[in-house]
Design an enzyme around this catalytic site. Structure first.
Site, PDB file in Angstrom:
ATOM      1  N   GLU A 119       1.452  -1.217  13.149  1.00 53.79           N
ATOM      2  CA  GLU A 119       1.507  -2.677  13.259  1.00 53.79           C
ATOM      3  C   GLU A 119       1.940  -3.141  14.645  1.00 53.79           C
ATOM      4  O   GLU A 119       2.102  -4.338  14.860  1.00 53.79           O
ATOM      5  CB  GLU A 119       2.423  -3.250  12.177  1.00 53.79           C
ATOM      6  CG  GLU A 119       1.837  -3.101  10.779  1.00 53.79           C
ATOM      7  CD  GLU A 119       2.829  -3.457   9.677  1.00 53.79           C
ATOM      8  OE1 GLU A 119       4.042  -3.298   9.905  1.00 53.79           O
ATOM      9  OE2 GLU A 119       2.390  -3.879   8.593  1.00 53.79           O
ATOM     10  N   TRP A 165       0.838  -1.211   0.000  1.00 50.86           N
ATOM     11  CA  TRP A 165       0.000   0.000   0.000  1.00 50.86           C
ATOM     12  C   TRP A 165       0.864   1.249   0.000  1.00 50.86           C
ATOM     13  O   TRP A 165       0.375   2.358  -0.236  1.00 50.86           O
ATOM     14  CB  TRP A 165      -0.981   0.005   1.175  1.00 50.86           C
ATOM     15  CG  TRP A 165      -0.383   0.222   2.547  1.00 50.86           C
ATOM     16  CD1 TRP A 165       0.446  -0.614   3.195  1.00 50.86           C
ATOM     17  CD2 TRP A 165      -0.576   1.347   3.414  1.00 50.86           C
ATOM     18  NE1 TRP A 165       0.787  -0.100   4.427  1.00 50.86           N
ATOM     19  CE2 TRP A 165       0.174   1.102   4.595  1.00 50.86           C
ATOM     20  CE3 TRP A 165      -1.304   2.526   3.332  1.00 50.86           C
ATOM     21  CZ2 TRP A 165       0.216   2.001   5.665  1.00 50.86           C
ATOM     22  CZ3 TRP A 165      -1.269   3.412   4.405  1.00 50.86           C
ATOM     23  CH2 TRP A 165      -0.517   3.157   5.556  1.00 50.86           C
ATOM     24  N   ASP A 166       2.172   1.097   0.234  1.00 48.67           N
ATOM     25  CA  ASP A 166       3.117   2.196   0.119  1.00 48.67           C
ATOM     26  C   ASP A 166       2.927   2.953  -1.192  1.00 48.67           C
ATOM     27  O   ASP A 166       3.037   4.176  -1.243  1.00 48.67           O
ATOM     28  CB  ASP A 166       4.552   1.669   0.124  1.00 48.67           C
ATOM     29  CG  ASP A 166       4.873   0.793   1.310  1.00 48.67           C
ATOM     30  OD1 ASP A 166       3.944   0.254   1.927  1.00 48.67           O
ATOM     31  OD2 ASP A 166       6.072   0.628   1.609  1.00 48.67           O
ATOM     32  N   LYS A 194       4.106   2.397  16.162  1.00 52.71           N
ATOM     33  CA  LYS A 194       5.171   2.194  15.185  1.00 52.71           C
ATOM     34  C   LYS A 194       5.168   3.287  14.126  1.00 52.71           C
ATOM     35  O   LYS A 194       6.206   3.818  13.761  1.00 52.71           O
ATOM     36  CB  LYS A 194       4.967   0.835  14.516  1.00 52.71           C
ATOM     37  CG  LYS A 194       6.054   0.441  13.536  1.00 52.71           C
ATOM     38  CD  LYS A 194       5.670  -0.869  12.859  1.00 52.71           C
ATOM     39  CE  LYS A 194       6.707  -1.319  11.851  1.00 52.71           C
ATOM     40  NZ  LYS A 194       6.200  -2.405  10.994  1.00 52.71           N
ATOM     41  N   GLN A 195       3.993   3.583  13.603  1.00 57.73           N
ATOM     42  CA  GLN A 195       3.908   4.599  12.557  1.00 57.73           C
ATOM     43  C   GLN A 195       2.527   5.237  12.615  1.00 57.73           C
ATOM     44  O   GLN A 195       1.603   4.671  13.176  1.00 57.73           O
ATOM     45  CB  GLN A 195       4.169   3.994  11.191  1.00 57.73           C
ATOM     46  CG  GLN A 195       3.068   3.097  10.654  1.00 57.73           C
ATOM     47  CD  GLN A 195       3.411   2.535   9.283  1.00 57.73           C
ATOM     48  OE1 GLN A 195       4.011   1.480   9.167  1.00 57.73           O
ATOM     49  NE2 GLN A 195       3.013   3.226   8.240  1.00 57.73           N
TER      50      GLN A 195
END
Lengths: 771, 771
Positions: free
Chosen positions: B493, B362-363, B605-606
């Site tokens: 994640e 999906w990046d 994480k992000q």
């Protein structure tokens, strides 16, 4: 579901050979004596479907972990049960033709496991090339009286011809585990040697980088050959190849003569003997049993089984399938664990297969200990507790690997030596309720036996380690103003990484309470002993106890006010609530649904909230248990072999007799009828204890209350009557339950007062009562 | 963090050889042209640390899945990027001594990747045995103008001796992927052939049981040798061994003479040519480029790069490290994907390594499309959308495998051909927000380009498939009286299997809204086209639309009334809320904490909630964005390369300039300075687009509003000024931002009105404005 096993009260009978089910039959007809065991393989070469399996208790290999994606904290290896040297093999050649039941016509065939005697017997007549017919009659056992040995009697009769017969009894270490992570053999050869009619093979587990000791197993054999029951002259040609020794004998056999091969096998492991003594000990052992001879060995073996059955038999009148099922379960439990050695435990497949590896799951504490408590000497259950006590240091190390400190202990999901082996994060790291079962077993043992020496001498240290773990694993939720436990997997493994699993929260708080109670008792009974434990565990009497009490008083337990049921976990009611009837065509869901779908459904793999209500029954009203049962049972798919028994016991308690019987049936013949299509991998040993519990705790309502045995029996409609034998605090009882009355016979010299329903009954030594 | 790369505006420079970092340097100095690429390996033999890597776009091997424990629904294979034939190799022997920089003394060494020209150059002097010194000068490129070819100029000068030099240019297919699941080679040889100074090798991917086509790659080479720049006579000895062809040439070289080897390489794949034509086409191609010659090929290659830089360069004055960092990121994005072929996508490591396999995450939609939208022709981003459109059928199949029906589409987490490859259940099955990003990209493209032909012609079908998935994945919670989405993994994640992840719930509802909006528009604009789509997708206009609206109006979004922030997921506030400062010594947590501890911690994480606020900025108040940023940023550990850019953009928006710059720095030199100790595996290609976004969307505030380009630029304190080039709806702009003013130059023939802050600016064709 298969249906080829003939129903019989004492025997597992395969009439006519079912080659396609051979691996299933091999599992069902496994033999063992707690120290060694084997699958029901043929002695002679067989080229068809077969899983040859020989196992020696306590030896294992640390197989390097193999996962798709590494998660921090995974263990380095999985300790695998080792498929060990095949000692039963006897290759046969008739003339130039290899005897192989896969390659000849089978005229008659029966394979029978006699559970009363612990003997596997096979009788067959087969037709070889050119119409030559022979009869085979083999019998073998793993001696329950002499538990590092076994013996075989293998007889051949040419029915319509005379020819040379070549017999090759052998020991073969060229064996691999089917579940090896890297397709490698786990054994090296250390020594091999042959004599005139003997052979010895010492194998050692391969080097490993984890500091796990290398195990050696010395396997020895001796054989003897007779013709028509008489000694005969023969030459034996020794064979020695890689990890293999044999002796080859050629005998001329005339039509109608019976050629008998007696083979004696011994397995000695370096867990019990110094490595440098193994060969010598093995030779002496082999010589001793060969001298004793097949018939005498068999006799003492059968006697040992008779004594076991005296303690643990259950009879059922009116249903042979049920009778066979319960004896099958009791028999295999008896073969798997004898309680002689506190370093051993109850492998999930016992000696019937190698799948799942490891030997110890929480099954032992949650399911097996009640069986052994009631049917074996006290030391048997106690040894299972000592096993965990001896692994406390490893449990503390396991917890440290996950970031816990100060003596917090997390017992592994699966282990051999105390180190965690499992490698699915949602289970390895999160199915931590297992820790609670280990605490519960201490309570269970103490309550049943009345013996508080274990909890005081050893158990309390285990309880402190586990309580410390719970303390650190639980956190304060500012939002709730309560303690919560986040990210766990409950007994229902169809939910992962949930918050506030009711069962885990409950057993955690219960552990804290019980540990506090034991500390309190010991404080008044034996403060010097308590002080020793405090010093040994570096325990802060005030601050640790205060913090535990605070958790006990302020823990969050998810609850539905409307339905008045405990919620399996926080947010459970956000799911679409269905029943198993709604998905009739889609079961088992673990074969038909993707994992995410299973996870977000309401369906329950095995008792979860109900497991807690079963464990802690006394802390709940019967009406409350009933409400929860009626909410959760319809969502439970019972896709674990450990599930139905808990439902059976609760259903019996709350008066749902049909449901109790339905659940009993699901557990009783699980392996015999291969319900789950996986019996070929081995039997579900630990769940067999659940079948026993379904009868004794379910139909017979066995409990302990204030140190007194309680029974509350009824007969399921489908049976006429049943009886069971249990021991309780030194007394032995034979309880017979019919539709009209209950009679209890005290088979021991110790009198006993029990509660039958609400009725207090005194039963004299060797006396009996009928109600 | 490494610091051995010399700072330079246009070049990546290694001065002095760093053997210990060689695999890192090889990653940094990778070359590519969208069709093929390679790591910055040496041409001659090197026995030290090295990961030889050559890659050809669009070819892959379906490597059988390997997991520890199988979960229902896992894909059968992982489509692996293939390490392909090594075409750059030139083995050298000086007299009898093999030239190997690992075995001789290196006197001087520099390796330079010139990003302006796309050329890798190496100059070294080394001392061989007996003090013999030689100079090496190599130069190579993968032609951006002729994208199935590359060329090498390799020069040797003996500095203090004369001797025979043996040169062996070769093609070598004996190569394995380091990430092979079963340690096997993925290639078979189909054909090999040598000529006087040519070689051809055709390799084919091994058979597979999944019905995946077998790919062939034909690699060809031609070489030429000169002495002191002049043609020289030589003999070439052909070599053919398994998967290897070469030509060996021996030349006498005198002290001070320069021996030059020119090698031309071609890779043609069966994705672009019929297999039976590959050899013929390859020969013709090789002949053509060899004829053209190194200098001419280099010239057109440099010209192609100049045109790219004209569209996408960013200059930064006042900070050479920042300048180098941003060009490095732009350069590698340019090398990885050119948009020429809608069957290709942007691999996570591009042509710089093989780790992670697959090519599409999906990046692409969430991070890369904005870069290509602004810096390349419109068709480039459109081809990325078409890629997904062509895989819609596979996305529907993927969803069906998980139990979804009726045209619901779930795009894969990672794929080559549209089939899911990932195999961690918590990601594969649950990180479904990816589906939303694919819908969002359609919106993003349409908004930026003003071109609604894609959404109307193709995109709507994708939107319907995705919306159907959301509809089925969401369920009604009776308890809440709202819709919920259970069991998901958000962009963060470090949480798995959570309920009601705010981001996923939001993007799901947004997809439904957007799809409804597009259907509504098409209804009025082109009802015939809509009708075709309705028929093609079997769409129930009323019932499906009604059910979507009902979800949009009744979805649950976890929210904290007290803090007035969106909650990352249900129950988030039960966690212990800490900040990254509280765990300073324990980061990165993914290396120091066990997985369960990470999961139950609050650490992120992000960007997760913040990812949603970034995507849908217009739907939130700035104050609201600020509140959420200030809640979540302090808990974010940024242990994904995709994280800091979103934080940089939002920080810039809400005026936290220091934070924005800190986040920018974290992304800009991630690979150059090897922050995460994993650059040796290859570069983080997709996150490079995030660096670009941090400047253009962050510092320069680029947005699109009502079809108009918006800029809102400022200069970070640490810089003097910066400029960037972007395209917008046919116009091309060079935007220069200094501390005092902003100047915008229209480099195209199309005039444009933009919003600079709130100021409307008209910029004439080829005109400019300064504010």
């Amino acid at each position: 579901m298969k249906n080829y096993i003939t129903h019989d009260e004492w025997c597992i009978v395969e009439n006519g050979f079912h080659a396609e089910y051979n691996e299933i039959t091999e599992s069902l007809m496994s033999l063992g004596n707690g120290r060694m065991g084997q699958r029901g393989n043929f002695e002679e070469h067989y080229s068809g479907k077969s899983l040859p399996g020989n196992y020696v208790a306590g030896v294992y290999f640390p197989d390097k972990t193999r996962v798709g994606w590494w998660k921090n904290g995974y263990p380095n290896y999985f300790a695998k049960v080792l498929n060990a040297c095949n000692w039963i093999g006897i290759d046969i050649k008739i003339g130039e033709e290899v005897l192989d039941l896969n390659m000849c016509e089978i005229e008659t065939f029966s394979r029978v496991l006699n559970m009363k005697e612990g003997v596997l017997e096979r009788i067959a007549t087969v037709k070889l090339a050119e119409g030559r017919r022979i009869k085979i009659h083999s019998k073998r056992f793993c001696s329950m009286a002499d538990d590092e040995s076994g013996a075989i009697s293998y007889k051949l009769t040419p029915l319509n011809f005379s020819d040379n017969v070549t017999i090759t009894p052998y020991l073969d270490g060229n064996i691999r585990n089917r579940d090896s992570n890297y397709d490698e053999s786990f054994w090296n050869e250390v020594h091999k040697e042959t004599g005139f009619s003997q052979g010895y093979l010492i194998l050692e587990t391969k080097q490993n980088p984890y500091g796990v000791e290398l195990f050696q197993v010395a396997t020895g054999m001796s054989f003897d050959i007779k013709l028509n029951g008489l000694k005969t002259e023969y030459q034996s040609l020794p064979v020695k190849i890689d990890k293999y020794v044999a002796g080859t004998v050629k005998v001329e056999v005339k039509e109608g003569q019976e050629l008998s091969v007696y083979k004696y096998g011994v397995n000695l492991s370096s867990t019990n003997y110094p490595k440098e003594k193994l060969l010598e000990e093995c030779k002496a052992y082999v010589a001793r049993i060969a001298e004793e001879g097949f018939d005498r060995l068999l006799e003492t073996h059968i006697q040992a089984w008779a004594e076991k059955w005296e303690r643990n038999d259950i009879t059922i009148e009116g249903n042979i399938a049920a009778q066979q099922g319960i004896r099958f379960n009791i028999f295999h439990l008896g073969q798997t664990y004898t309680g002689e050695d506190e370093r051993l435990n109850i492998g999930p497949k016992g000696f019937t297969g190698e799948k799942y590896g490891g030997s110890t799951y929480w099954d032992t504490e949650a399911y097996c200990i009640p069986f052994y408590l009631s049917t074996a000497e006290q030391k048997v259950a106690r040894n299972l507790l000592v096993y965990r006590y001896k692994q406390l240091d490893k449990a503390i190390e396991n917890a440290e690997k996950l970031g816990f400190t100060d003596g917090a202990a997390l017992y592994p999901m699966v282990t051999m030596n105390g180190e965690e082996c499992h490698n699915e994060w949602e289970i390895t790291f999160e199915e931590i309720h297992r820790n609670g079962a280990i605490a519960y077993a201490i309570y269970d043992y103490t309550r049943y036996t009345g013996d508080d020496s274990y909890v005081n001498d050893e158990g309390l240290e285990v309880l402190i380690g586990i309580s410390r773990f719970w303390k650190q694993r639980i956190n304060w939720s500012k939002e709730k103003g309560q303690y919560v436990m986040l990210g766990v997997t409950g007994p229902n493994e169809y939910e992962n990484n949930v918050n506030n699993n009711w069962y885990t929260n409950y057993i955690a708080c219960w552990t804290l309470r019980y540990t506090l109670e034991i500390i309190g008792k010991l404080w008044t009974q034996d403060s010097r002993k308590l002080n020793e434990i405090i010093i040994r565990t570096n325990f802060s009497l005030n601050s640790e106890m205060e913090s535990w009490k605070h958790i006990v008083e302020n823990m969050h337990f998810p609850y539905d006010e409307k339905r008045k049921v405990y919620l399996q976990q926080q947010g459970f009611l956000d799911k679409e609530i269905l029943t198993v009837d709604d998905i009739a065509g889609e079961r088992p869901i673990n074969q038909n649904w993707s994992w995410d779908r299973i996870l977000r459904s309401c369906f329950i793999k095995q008792a979860d909230v109900l497991q807690g209500l079963y464990f802690f029954e006394d802390e709940f009203q019967t009406e409350e248990i009933k409400r929860n049962f009626e909410f959760y049972e319809p969502m439970t798919v019972h896709e674990s072999s450990l599930s139905p028994c808990v439902h059976a016991i609760l259903a019996a308690k709350i008066g749902l007799k049909d449901k109790a019987y339905e659940m009993y049936v699901r557990t009783a013949r699980l392996d015999l009828d291969d319900y789950n299509n996986d019996t070929e991998d081995g039997l579900h040993i630990t769940s067999m204890a659940g079948t026993w519990m379904s009868i004794v705790k379910g139909f017979a309502g066995q409990r302990v209350k204030d140190g007194m045995l309680v029974l509350n029996p009824y007969v399921p409609e489908q049976w006429n009557s049943y009886s069971f034998r249990i021991g309780f605090q030194g007394a032995g009882l034979l309880v017979s339950v019919s539709k009209t009355d209950v009679s209890i016979q005290n088979t021991s010299g110790k009198s006993l007062t029990i509660l039958l329903g609400n009725q207090r009954l005194f039963i004299d030594a060797f006396g009996s009562v009928r109600v």
